[in-house]
Scaffold this motif. Structure first.
Motif, PDB file in Angstrom:
ATOM      1  N   TYR B  33       0.838  -1.203   0.000  1.00  0.00           N
ATOM      2  CA  TYR B  33       0.000   0.000   0.000  1.00  0.00           C
ATOM      3  C   TYR B  33       0.874   1.255   0.000  1.00  0.00           C
ATOM      4  O   TYR B  33       1.968   1.258   0.576  1.00  0.00           O
ATOM      5  CB  TYR B  33      -0.876   0.045   1.266  1.00  0.00           C
ATOM      6  CG  TYR B  33      -1.606  -1.240   1.555  1.00  0.00           C
ATOM      7  CD1 TYR B  33      -0.983  -2.261   2.262  1.00  0.00           C
ATOM      8  CD2 TYR B  33      -2.911  -1.432   1.119  1.00  0.00           C
ATOM      9  CE1 TYR B  33      -1.640  -3.442   2.533  1.00  0.00           C
ATOM     10  CE2 TYR B  33      -3.574  -2.617   1.380  1.00  0.00           C
ATOM     11  CZ  TYR B  33      -2.937  -3.622   2.086  1.00  0.00           C
ATOM     12  OH  TYR B  33      -3.599  -4.801   2.345  1.00  0.00           O
ATOM     13  N   TYR B  35       0.332   5.237   1.234  1.00  0.00           N
ATOM     14  CA  TYR B  35      -0.480   6.247   1.909  1.00  0.00           C
ATOM     15  C   TYR B  35       0.297   7.549   1.921  1.00  0.00           C
ATOM     16  O   TYR B  35       1.530   7.565   1.881  1.00  0.00           O
ATOM     17  CB  TYR B  35      -0.746   5.851   3.370  1.00  0.00           C
ATOM     18  CG  TYR B  35      -1.753   4.753   3.577  1.00  0.00           C
ATOM     19  CD1 TYR B  35      -1.372   3.417   3.493  1.00  0.00           C
ATOM     20  CD2 TYR B  35      -3.068   5.049   3.888  1.00  0.00           C
ATOM     21  CE1 TYR B  35      -2.307   2.405   3.712  1.00  0.00           C
ATOM     22  CE2 TYR B  35      -4.009   4.046   4.104  1.00  0.00           C
ATOM     23  CZ  TYR B  35      -3.611   2.723   4.019  1.00  0.00           C
ATOM     24  OH  TYR B  35      -4.526   1.720   4.233  1.00  0.00           O
ATOM     25  N   GLN B  37       0.459  11.167   4.353  1.00  0.00           N
ATOM     26  CA  GLN B  37       0.058  11.682   5.654  1.00  0.00           C
ATOM     27  C   GLN B  37       0.236  13.188   5.674  1.00  0.00           C
ATOM     28  O   GLN B  37       1.340  13.691   5.440  1.00  0.00           O
ATOM     29  CB  GLN B  37       0.877  11.052   6.778  1.00  0.00           C
ATOM     30  CG  GLN B  37       0.381  11.414   8.171  1.00  0.00           C
ATOM     31  CD  GLN B  37       1.108  10.636   9.262  1.00  0.00           C
ATOM     32  OE1 GLN B  37       2.297  10.360   9.167  1.00  0.00           O
ATOM     33  NE2 GLN B  37       0.380  10.258  10.304  1.00  0.00           N
ATOM     34  N   GLY B  40      -4.054  17.407   9.563  1.00  0.00           N
ATOM     35  CA  GLY B  40      -5.476  17.652   9.402  1.00  0.00           C
ATOM     36  C   GLY B  40      -6.202  16.612   8.577  1.00  0.00           C
ATOM     37  O   GLY B  40      -7.435  16.615   8.509  1.00  0.00           O
ATOM     38  N   HIS B  41      -5.437  15.731   7.938  1.00  0.00           N
ATOM     39  CA  HIS B  41      -6.067  14.711   7.091  1.00  0.00           C
ATOM     40  C   HIS B  41      -5.743  13.287   7.528  1.00  0.00           C
ATOM     41  O   HIS B  41      -6.420  12.346   7.163  1.00  0.00           O
ATOM     42  CB  HIS B  41      -5.630  14.876   5.638  1.00  0.00           C
ATOM     43  CG  HIS B  41      -6.190  16.109   4.995  1.00  0.00           C
ATOM     44  ND1 HIS B  41      -7.470  16.183   4.497  1.00  0.00           N
ATOM     45  CD2 HIS B  41      -5.632  17.316   4.783  1.00  0.00           C
ATOM     46  CE1 HIS B  41      -7.671  17.380   3.997  1.00  0.00           C
ATOM     47  NE2 HIS B  41      -6.582  18.093   4.151  1.00  0.00           N
ATOM     48  N   GLY B  42      -4.708  13.112   8.266  1.00  0.00           N
ATOM     49  CA  GLY B  42      -4.325  11.773   8.654  1.00  0.00           C
ATOM     50  C   GLY B  42      -3.726  11.004   7.492  1.00  0.00           C
ATOM     51  O   GLY B  42      -3.236  11.572   6.523  1.00  0.00           O
ATOM     52  N   LEU B  43      -3.788   9.698   7.600  1.00  0.00           N
ATOM     53  CA  LEU B  43      -3.267   8.811   6.550  1.00  0.00           C
ATOM     54  C   LEU B  43      -4.367   8.529   5.530  1.00  0.00           C
ATOM     55  O   LEU B  43      -5.447   8.073   5.891  1.00  0.00           O
ATOM     56  CB  LEU B  43      -2.800   7.499   7.164  1.00  0.00           C
ATOM     57  CG  LEU B  43      -1.440   7.505   7.843  1.00  0.00           C
ATOM     58  CD1 LEU B  43      -1.338   6.353   8.829  1.00  0.00           C
ATOM     59  CD2 LEU B  43      -0.343   7.403   6.797  1.00  0.00           C
ATOM     60  N   LEU B  45      -5.186   6.653   1.686  1.00  0.00           N
ATOM     61  CA  LEU B  45      -4.699   5.650   0.739  1.00  0.00           C
ATOM     62  C   LEU B  45      -4.603   6.228  -0.670  1.00  0.00           C
ATOM     63  O   LEU B  45      -5.554   6.827  -1.177  1.00  0.00           O
ATOM     64  CB  LEU B  45      -5.647   4.449   0.739  1.00  0.00           C
ATOM     65  CG  LEU B  45      -5.279   3.290  -0.171  1.00  0.00           C
ATOM     66  CD1 LEU B  45      -4.019   2.586   0.337  1.00  0.00           C
ATOM     67  CD2 LEU B  45      -6.437   2.302  -0.279  1.00  0.00           C
ATOM     68  N   PHE B  90       4.022   7.024   2.986  1.00  0.00           N
ATOM     69  CA  PHE B  90       4.321   5.772   3.672  1.00  0.00           C
ATOM     70  C   PHE B  90       3.900   4.585   2.821  1.00  0.00           C
ATOM     71  O   PHE B  90       2.803   4.562   2.253  1.00  0.00           O
ATOM     72  CB  PHE B  90       3.601   5.693   5.018  1.00  0.00           C
ATOM     73  CG  PHE B  90       4.177   6.599   6.060  1.00  0.00           C
ATOM     74  CD1 PHE B  90       3.581   7.814   6.343  1.00  0.00           C
ATOM     75  CD2 PHE B  90       5.318   6.223   6.753  1.00  0.00           C
ATOM     76  CE1 PHE B  90       4.112   8.656   7.304  1.00  0.00           C
ATOM     77  CE2 PHE B  90       5.855   7.060   7.714  1.00  0.00           C
ATOM     78  CZ  PHE B  90       5.250   8.281   7.994  1.00  0.00           C
TER      79      PHE B  90
END
Lengths: 111, 110
Positions: B33, B35, B37, B40-43, B45, B90
């Protein structure tokens, strides 16, 4: 729309205090996971909970999966500076789909 | 720990240039995967792969492409980098009960 809502966003506490952080959703998850991320590194898996009502313990950390499998909590007893980090919850929307993540709770434990 | 490495760890590039990020794993895992980061949005995909030459789009796939010609390597390409693609990227391997992440690539598009 954020599928997994985490609260609080930020938490700053003194060493030795207890705390609980939450991960909530309006959707049912087959499992939920908790990760901890330190600056400059990728998230590291702490635990996976699978069964509604399940409680898992990892030293001073206690994880609980809600009975309806829509929420989870992480409780830390006697927090230490080493617990400082970003705590993320995540889960598959359905079946084997890739994980969706909450935005995280940033914890700071002050000595 | 699973062997998963990302390269480069840091990169600064100019708007409009192509950029390729590499993820290499030594666990022979089928699923990989990418991702990003962001505050304010996080991780979120970008793309994922469920086998050699088998890939699918994620939530934020626009402007990105991927390739997986070998089990161990999963490449993420920004065809023409934009400032909105400045982020930390990531790579991860795993299935629904848990992922192992690489250490990330911090990409700055100027």
């Amino acid at each position: 729309t954020q599928l997994l809502e985490q609260s609080p966003q930020f938490l700053s506490i003194q060493e030795g205090e207890n705390l609980t952080v939450y991960c909530n959703s309006s959707s049912v998850f087959s499992s939920l996971q908790w990760y901890r991320q330190e600056p400059g590194e990728g998230p590291v898996l702490l635990v996976t909970v699978v069964t509604g009502g399940e409680v898992k313990k990892l030293k001073r950390l206690t994880f609980q999966f809600g009975d309806a499998r829509k929420d989870s909590s992480l409780h830390i007893t006697a927090a230490q500076p080493g617990d400082t980090g970003l705590y993320l919850c995540a889960g598959p929307v359905s079946g084997n789909t890739p994980l969706v993540f909450g935005k995280g709770t940033r914890l700071s434990v002050i000595a | 720990d699973a062997g998963i490495t990302q390269s480069p760890r840091h990169k600064v590039t100019e708007t409009g240039t192509p950029v390729t990020l590499r993820c290499h794993q030594t666990e022979n895992h089928r699923y990989m995967y990418w991702y990003r980061q962001d505050p304010g949005h996080g991780l979120r995909l970008i793309h994922y792969s469920y086998g050699v030459k088998d890939t699918d789009k994620g939530e934020v796939s626009d402007g990105y492409s991927v390739s997986r010609s070998k089990t161990e390597d999963f490449l993420l390409t920004l065809e023409s980098a934009t400032s909105s693609q400045t982020s930390v990227y990531f790579c991860a391997i795993g299935r629904e009960h848990g992922y192992t992440f690489g250490s990330g690539t911090r990409l700055t598009v100027v």
